[in-house]
Design a protein around this motif. Structure first.
Motif, PDB file in Angstrom:
ATOM      1  N   ARG A  15       8.405   6.891  -1.722  1.00 46.40           N
ATOM      2  CA  ARG A  15       8.350   8.677  -2.800  1.00 46.40           C
ATOM      3  C   ARG A  15       9.649   8.927  -3.267  1.00 46.40           C
ATOM      4  O   ARG A  15       9.992   9.131  -4.166  1.00 46.40           O
ATOM      5  CB  ARG A  15       7.968   9.223  -1.790  1.00 46.40           C
ATOM      6  CG  ARG A  15       8.072  11.154  -2.219  1.00 46.40           C
ATOM      7  CD  ARG A  15       7.336  11.840  -1.131  1.00 46.40           C
ATOM      8  NE  ARG A  15       7.574  13.633  -1.566  1.00 46.40           N
ATOM      9  CZ  ARG A  15       8.106  13.882  -1.356  1.00 46.40           C
ATOM     10  NH1 ARG A  15       9.013  13.134  -0.417  1.00 46.40           N
ATOM     11  NH2 ARG A  15       8.393  14.961  -1.037  1.00 46.40           N
ATOM     12  N   THR A  37       6.258   4.320   2.932  1.00 51.19           N
ATOM     13  CA  THR A  37       5.364   5.860   2.306  1.00 51.19           C
ATOM     14  C   THR A  37       6.522   6.951   1.223  1.00 51.19           C
ATOM     15  O   THR A  37       7.447   7.208   0.356  1.00 51.19           O
ATOM     16  CB  THR A  37       4.079   6.306   2.191  1.00 51.19           C
ATOM     17  OG1 THR A  37       3.291   5.273   2.908  1.00 51.19           O
ATOM     18  CG2 THR A  37       4.069   7.029   1.183  1.00 51.19           C
ATOM     19  N   PHE A  38       7.261   7.003   2.699  1.00 54.50           N
ATOM     20  CA  PHE A  38       8.646   7.868   2.487  1.00 54.50           C
ATOM     21  C   PHE A  38       9.502   7.302   1.745  1.00 54.50           C
ATOM     22  O   PHE A  38      10.030   8.208   0.439  1.00 54.50           O
ATOM     23  CB  PHE A  38       9.006   8.869   3.746  1.00 54.50           C
ATOM     24  CG  PHE A  38       7.812   9.543   4.412  1.00 54.50           C
ATOM     25  CD1 PHE A  38       6.544  10.317   3.673  1.00 54.50           C
ATOM     26  CD2 PHE A  38       7.849  10.297   5.537  1.00 54.50           C
ATOM     27  CE1 PHE A  38       5.331  11.127   3.557  1.00 54.50           C
ATOM     28  CE2 PHE A  38       6.741  10.747   5.618  1.00 54.50           C
ATOM     29  CZ  PHE A  38       5.859  11.268   5.570  1.00 54.50           C
ATOM     30  N   ILE A  43       0.749  -0.883  -0.382  1.00 47.87           N
ATOM     31  CA  ILE A  43      -0.366   0.415   0.310  1.00 47.87           C
ATOM     32  C   ILE A  43       0.736   1.542  -0.131  1.00 47.87           C
ATOM     33  O   ILE A  43       0.874   1.927  -0.906  1.00 47.87           O
ATOM     34  CB  ILE A  43      -1.051   0.593   1.042  1.00 47.87           C
ATOM     35  CG1 ILE A  43      -0.220   0.538   2.338  1.00 47.87           C
ATOM     36  CG2 ILE A  43      -2.093  -0.929   1.483  1.00 47.87           C
ATOM     37  CD1 ILE A  43      -1.392   0.453   3.497  1.00 47.87           C
ATOM     38  N   SER A  44       2.140   1.475   0.167  1.00 48.62           N
ATOM     39  CA  SER A  44       2.782   2.165   0.570  1.00 48.62           C
ATOM     40  C   SER A  44       3.534   2.276  -0.915  1.00 48.62           C
ATOM     41  O   SER A  44       3.422   3.764  -1.358  1.00 48.62           O
ATOM     42  CB  SER A  44       4.216   1.521   1.560  1.00 48.62           C
ATOM     43  OG  SER A  44       3.908   1.975   2.663  1.00 48.62           O
ATOM     44  N   ILE A 101      -0.533  10.857   5.415  1.00 45.00           N
ATOM     45  CA  ILE A 101       0.843   9.902   5.987  1.00 45.00           C
ATOM     46  C   ILE A 101       1.285  10.042   6.944  1.00 45.00           C
ATOM     47  O   ILE A 101       1.765   8.707   7.753  1.00 45.00           O
ATOM     48  CB  ILE A 101       0.917   9.014   4.640  1.00 45.00           C
ATOM     49  CG1 ILE A 101      -0.566   8.535   3.976  1.00 45.00           C
ATOM     50  CG2 ILE A 101       1.841   8.223   5.307  1.00 45.00           C
ATOM     51  CD1 ILE A 101      -0.297   8.585   2.584  1.00 45.00           C
ATOM     52  N   MET A 103      -1.090  -1.957   8.915  1.00 42.87           N
ATOM     53  CA  MET A 103       0.001  -2.254   7.785  1.00 42.87           C
ATOM     54  C   MET A 103       0.086  -0.463   7.207  1.00 42.87           C
ATOM     55  O   MET A 103       0.863  -0.004   6.153  1.00 42.87           O
ATOM     56  CB  MET A 103      -1.176  -2.367   6.514  1.00 42.87           C
ATOM     57  CG  MET A 103      -1.147  -4.112   6.184  1.00 42.87           C
ATOM     58  SD  MET A 103      -2.106  -4.620   5.432  1.00 42.87           S
ATOM     59  CE  MET A 103      -2.528  -6.592   5.838  1.00 42.87           C
ATOM     60  N   ALA A 104      -0.784   0.716   7.465  1.00 47.08           N
ATOM     61  CA  ALA A 104      -0.210   2.127   7.101  1.00 47.08           C
ATOM     62  C   ALA A 104       1.268   2.528   7.898  1.00 47.08           C
ATOM     63  O   ALA A 104       2.100   1.998   8.210  1.00 47.08           O
ATOM     64  CB  ALA A 104      -1.341   3.143   7.829  1.00 47.08           C
ATOM     65  N   SER A 105       1.263   2.994   6.434  1.00 44.27           N
ATOM     66  CA  SER A 105       3.099   2.608   6.627  1.00 44.27           C
ATOM     67  C   SER A 105       3.786   4.607   6.170  1.00 44.27           C
ATOM     68  O   SER A 105       3.971   4.206   5.188  1.00 44.27           O
ATOM     69  CB  SER A 105       4.314   2.086   5.927  1.00 44.27           C
ATOM     70  OG  SER A 105       5.271   2.396   7.074  1.00 44.27           O
ATOM     71  N   PHE A 108       3.572   6.357  -5.662  1.00 44.20           N
ATOM     72  CA  PHE A 108       3.707   6.331  -7.089  1.00 44.20           C
ATOM     73  C   PHE A 108       2.058   7.195  -7.298  1.00 44.20           C
ATOM     74  O   PHE A 108       2.607   8.008  -7.753  1.00 44.20           O
ATOM     75  CB  PHE A 108       3.172   4.830  -7.702  1.00 44.20           C
ATOM     76  CG  PHE A 108       2.544   4.597  -8.946  1.00 44.20           C
ATOM     77  CD1 PHE A 108       3.765   5.124  -9.821  1.00 44.20           C
ATOM     78  CD2 PHE A 108       1.994   4.428  -9.063  1.00 44.20           C
ATOM     79  CE1 PHE A 108       3.507   4.671 -11.128  1.00 44.20           C
ATOM     80  CE2 PHE A 108       1.309   4.210 -10.941  1.00 44.20           C
ATOM     81  CZ  PHE A 108       2.641   4.578 -11.261  1.00 44.20           C
ATOM     82  N   ALA A 109       0.902   6.949  -6.644  1.00 48.27           N
ATOM     83  CA  ALA A 109       0.114   7.551  -6.802  1.00 48.27           C
ATOM     84  C   ALA A 109       0.828  10.179  -6.704  1.00 48.27           C
ATOM     85  O   ALA A 109       0.704  10.685  -7.352  1.00 48.27           O
ATOM     86  CB  ALA A 109      -1.276   7.899  -6.381  1.00 48.27           C
ATOM     87  N   ILE A 110       1.309   9.629  -5.411  1.00 48.91           N
ATOM     88  CA  ILE A 110       1.766  11.041  -4.924  1.00 48.91           C
ATOM     89  C   ILE A 110       3.352  11.480  -6.125  1.00 48.91           C
ATOM     90  O   ILE A 110       3.092  12.919  -6.147  1.00 48.91           O
ATOM     91  CB  ILE A 110       2.144  10.881  -3.455  1.00 48.91           C
ATOM     92  CG1 ILE A 110       1.533  10.787  -2.278  1.00 48.91           C
ATOM     93  CG2 ILE A 110       2.714  12.131  -3.015  1.00 48.91           C
ATOM     94  CD1 ILE A 110       1.290  10.653  -1.177  1.00 48.91           C
ATOM     95  N   LEU A 134       1.603   2.112  -3.845  1.00 44.29           N
ATOM     96  CA  LEU A 134       0.532   2.852  -4.283  1.00 44.29           C
ATOM     97  C   LEU A 134       1.304   4.052  -4.072  1.00 44.29           C
ATOM     98  O   LEU A 134       0.937   4.627  -4.711  1.00 44.29           O
ATOM     99  CB  LEU A 134      -0.774   1.804  -3.848  1.00 44.29           C
ATOM    100  CG  LEU A 134      -0.652   0.129  -4.822  1.00 44.29           C
ATOM    101  CD1 LEU A 134      -1.935  -0.357  -4.636  1.00 44.29           C
ATOM    102  CD2 LEU A 134       0.079  -0.071  -6.586  1.00 44.29           C
ATOM    103  N   SER A 135       0.703   4.509  -3.022  1.00 43.52           N
ATOM    104  CA  SER A 135       0.402   5.523  -2.455  1.00 43.52           C
ATOM    105  C   SER A 135       1.863   6.756  -2.618  1.00 43.52           C
ATOM    106  O   SER A 135       1.007   7.781  -3.051  1.00 43.52           O
ATOM    107  CB  SER A 135      -0.105   5.931  -1.112  1.00 43.52           C
ATOM    108  OG  SER A 135       0.366   4.804  -0.334  1.00 43.52           O
TER     109      SER A 135
END
Lengths: 293, 297
Positions: free
Chosen positions: B178, B174-175, B109-110, B132, B168-170, B115-117, B112-113
């Motif tokens: 990114r 994500t950073f 999920i990180s 996030i 699962m949120a991370s 990638f979107a950002i 994917l997000s």
């Protein structure tokens, strides 16, 4: 942000959806609910919530037990941080002395990080065991002092601090080593040409240059000791003897899930929230400087 | 000319050797460093060694004075007994499911997000980024009661979903992704677009293969995090079948004074519980260190 190359109306939302869902359902909503509960009094066996304003907070502020748990938390966090950051720096400085086997030493010092604090605690519990433990046994030759953590709060505290620092030392060593290796050799050489001995080189040049790493590690170790150490207390001392190792996260769990005092537990959550926000802000304001040397 | 050159060629190494010798007559310094480091290694290894020693003894040896510091011969029977008493098979299976589930979930999920950002311009991008980020400031203890309530309402108590999804949120993962995507040259995505690749195709065929090193590094760190999580499984499981090993070990500890001090079984259980994450660190050391340090930048 450097670019945004794909144009699509709904795809980006679909991509962030899982993360946003988890964040909202399991982070934001519960955190908001904590804030809400902290100003209510909920009867443990049902019935309507009663708005009480800041009563839960004032009750905590005047409670000697809560005061004790704050003190215990700071003693615990300070002990863990001091022991594992200073120990980590010393060991990393040794391992950075341009000797062979750096990778071996790093591995040989890092692995306790993989051990859950609860399990580390159980191992140290036996080492400190008043009847069978190896530590009280050997100390009994040196002193007549009864080295029993079940009776003496400070020994219980020493037990949980040592066990926690043991699991966290490797983390600090890894970061200090990375920081030390980023220092250009020329800087150190210039200092030795100027006649600085090894100790002076370390205190006057190395320490200031890695101070961002040190600061970062102090914050991270504090956060870890405050918020990641529930398991150490729960598995080993259960807050005892008396309340001597009842750190804030343990008390908040106990008051909420054992004592069913939801309002007080939520108020304690809010106080911890304020602390973690403060520590995180501190950490990120500094993070920019961390990579600049 | 030639003799001079030869002299020079000979003289220089000789001088260097002399200088080298003068600087360090005998490596006392480096021997001391090795000695101190080995001492540190021994001090750090001792608790685990001692736990192992205890796990091979029988109860009479465990409680004997002076303590016996060498392994005994009861390894197999102790581990068998600890395995039986704690239901170790199930505990290890649960921990494995949770650790792999949390690691894979967080990474997916990180990814994917991030990638979107990085690759899309959309309304609310900044908001998502901050949402996030803020999860960093909301560890379990600060939302403990209401999160428990949410899990209860979802009917997720004593389920694998309940054990993994809420963790699962991370923000860090994500950073990290990114940061990594931002280092990838724009030409790559332009070339992909010229070849007619859409965003998902680009993510799958180009970005993901390039991210492999980051994924491996994160996986090691997150696996250990998931394996060693304690408060969460303690809250939302209360059946033997759903306990993870870090929680389940408690059942081996004698709490009342009348029980036999079966510390040999406890230590055998502890060894089995800590072996998988420690083995992961040892065998994937390079990834682990990288994951630790990269994910904190």
């Amino acid at each position: 942000m450097k670019r945004a190359v794909f144009a699509n109306r709904w795809l980006p939302y679909l991509l962030v959806l899982p993360q946003v869902l988890v964040t909202v359902v399991f982070f934001f909503w519960p955190a908001a609910k904590s804030l809400y509960l902290s100003v209510f009094k909920s009867p443990p066996f049902g019935g309507r919530d009663l708005f009480v304003g800041l009563d839960n907070f004032t009750a905590l502020v005047v409670s000697p037990e809560y005061y004790d748990s704050v003190v215990s938390s700071f003693v615990f966090a300070g002990g863990v941080t001091g022991l594992s950051v200073v120990g980590g720096l010393v060991v990393a400085a040794l391992a950075n002395q341009k000797i062979r086997g750096l990778t071996f030493y790093r591995t040989a010092l890092l692995w306790p990080y993989g051990i859950a604090p609860a399990i580390a605690g159980i191992i140290f519990l036996f080492i400190f065991h008043p009847a069978y433990g190896i530590l009280p046994y050997f100390l009994s030759f040196v002193t007549a002092y009864e080295f029993n953590w079940l009776l003496r709060g400070w020994i219980a505290m020493a037990l949980v601090i040592t066990a926690t620092a043991w699991t966290h030392l490797g983390y600090n060593i890894a970061f200090f080593l990375a920081g030390l290796q980023a220092i250009p050799g020329s800087v150190i050489e210039a200092a030795s040409v100027d006649g600085a001995g090894p100790v002076r080189r370390f205190t006057a040049i190395v320490l200031p240059l890695i101070s961002p790493v040190t600061f970062y590690l102090v914050v991270v170790n504090m956060v870890f000791a405050f918020f990641g150490s529930f398991q150490m207390i729960h598995a080993v001392t259960q807050g005892g003897p008396g309340h001597s190792t009842e750190i804030m996260v343990y008390k908040l769990w106990k008051d909420g899930f054992i004592g069913l005092d939801l309002g007080s537990s939520a108020a304690q959550s809010v106080i911890l929230m304020a602390m973690v926000v403060g520590l995180t802000v501190l950490q990120f304001r500094f993070a920019e400087k961390k990579v600049t040397y | 000319m030639s003799t001079l050159a030869r002299e020079g060629a000979l003289a220089r190494p000789a001088r260097m050797v002399v200088a080298e010798r003068r600087r360090r007559p005998f490596p006392w310094g480096s021997l001391t460093v090795h000695g101190l480091l080995l001492l540190a290694v021994a001090v750090i290894a001792f608790p685990l060694y001692y736990a192992f020693v205890i796990s091979t003894q029988e109860v009479s040896e465990v409680i004997q004075k002076p303590p016996r510091l060498l392994p005994s011969v009861h390894l197999v029977e102790n581990y068998y007994e600890a395995w039986q008493r704690s239901g170790m098979g199930r505990l290890l299976l649960n921990s494995m499911i949770v650790a792999v589930g949390v690691a894979v979930g967080k990474i997916s999920i990180s990814m994917l997000s991030a990638f979107a950002i990085v690759y899309f311009q959309f309304r609310g991008r900044q908001l998502v980024f901050w949402m996030i980020f803020i999860t960093l400031m909301l560890p379990i203890p600060v939302r403990i009661l209401p999160t428990y309530e949410v899990i209860g309402n979802l009917g997720w108590l004593n389920t694998y979903a309940g054990l993994t999804v809420p963790l699962m949120a991370s923000a860090t993962a994500t950073f990290l992704f990114r940061q990594f995507y931002l280092t990838i040259p724009n030409e790559l995505v332009e070339a992909a677009q010229l070849d007619g690749a859409g965003p998902l195709r680009f993510l799958w065929s180009i970005l993901m293969p390039l991210s492999w090193a980051n994924v491996a590094a994160l996986f090691v760190v997150l696996f250990i995090y998931g394996w060693n999580e304690y408060l969460w499984p303690l809250l939302i499981t209360d059946t033997e079948e759903m306990r993870t090993v870090v929680i389940g070990l408690e059942s081996l500890i004698p709490r009342s004074g009348t029980e036999l001090p079966t510390w040999n079984y406890i230590m055998a259980g502890a060894m089995m519980a800590l072996l998988p994450p420690v083995a992961v660190i040892l065998f994937m050391q390079r990834w682990f260190v990288r994951g630790l340090i990269e994910s904190e930048k």
